[in-house]
Design a protein around this motif. Structure first.
Motif, short mmCIF file in Angstrom:
data_model
loop_
_atom_site.label_atom_id
_atom_site.label_comp_id
_atom_site.label_asym_id
_atom_site.label_seq_id
_atom_site.Cartn_x
_atom_site.Cartn_y
_atom_site.Cartn_z
N CYS A 148 0.86 -1.19 0.00
CA CYS A 148 0.00 0.00 0.00
C CYS A 148 0.89 1.24 0.00
O CYS A 148 1.78 1.36 0.84
N GLU B 229 0.15 4.18 0.91
CA GLU B 229 -0.16 5.08 2.03
C GLU B 229 0.45 4.58 3.34
O GLU B 229 1.14 5.33 4.02
N CYS B 230 0.19 3.32 3.69
CA CYS B 230 0.62 2.82 5.00
C CYS B 230 1.74 1.79 4.90
O CYS B 230 2.21 1.29 5.93
N VAL C 85 -9.34 -2.33 -1.74
CA VAL C 85 -9.14 -1.31 -0.71
C VAL C 85 -8.23 -1.87 0.37
O VAL C 85 -8.37 -3.01 0.79
N CYS C 86 -7.29 -1.04 0.83
CA CYS C 86 -6.35 -1.48 1.87
C CYS C 86 -7.13 -1.69 3.17
O CYS C 86 -7.81 -0.78 3.65
N CYS D 155 -5.59 0.89 6.19
CA CYS D 155 -5.78 2.34 6.23
C CYS D 155 -7.05 2.79 5.51
O CYS D 155 -7.48 3.93 5.68
N GLY D 156 -7.65 1.96 4.67
CA GLY D 156 -8.89 2.31 3.98
C GLY D 156 -8.70 3.12 2.72
O GLY D 156 -9.67 3.63 2.17
N PHE D 157 -7.47 3.24 2.22
CA PHE D 157 -7.22 4.00 1.00
C PHE D 157 -7.30 3.10 -0.22
O PHE D 157 -6.99 1.92 -0.15
N TYR D 158 -7.75 3.68 -1.33
CA TYR D 158 -7.72 3.01 -2.63
C TYR D 158 -7.44 4.05 -3.69
O TYR D 158 -8.16 5.05 -3.80
N ARG E 170 -7.22 7.73 -2.48
CA ARG E 170 -8.37 8.36 -1.82
C ARG E 170 -8.80 7.53 -0.62
O ARG E 170 -8.73 6.31 -0.64
N GLN E 171 -9.30 8.21 0.41
CA GLN E 171 -9.87 7.52 1.58
C GLN E 171 -11.25 7.01 1.18
O GLN E 171 -12.14 7.79 0.87
N GLU F 263 -13.66 4.17 6.36
CA GLU F 263 -13.08 4.52 7.66
C GLU F 263 -12.67 3.24 8.37
O GLU F 263 -13.44 2.29 8.43
#
Length: 60
Positions: free
Chosen positions: A30, A32-33, A42-43, A46-49, A52-53, A56
């Motif tokens: 990922c 982001e994290c 979607v991760c 962290c919930g990002f894809y 973008r968030q 949650e």
């Protein structure tokens, strides 16, 4: 009704089953994290894809 003409040998049976093995899932990192995740999903950490968030995620 179709009936086998003869007994299937162990070699022929095992060659037929050669593609039935389990395969480990593909993983990517990922951006982001930096946790491993499945590509195009979607991760879960962290919930990002795609930058973008999307969802949650509760942190424990």
């Amino acid at each position: 009704m179709a009936v086998p003409k003869g007994k299937t040998s162990r070699s022929r049976r095992d060659m037929r089953r050669s593609h039935d093995h389990l395969v480990a899932p593909a993983l990517s990192i990922c951006p982001e994290c930096k946790e491993p995740k499945q590509p195009h999903v979607v991760c879960p950490h962290c919930g990002f894809y795609r930058g973008r968030q999307v969802i949650e995620v509760e942190s424990f």
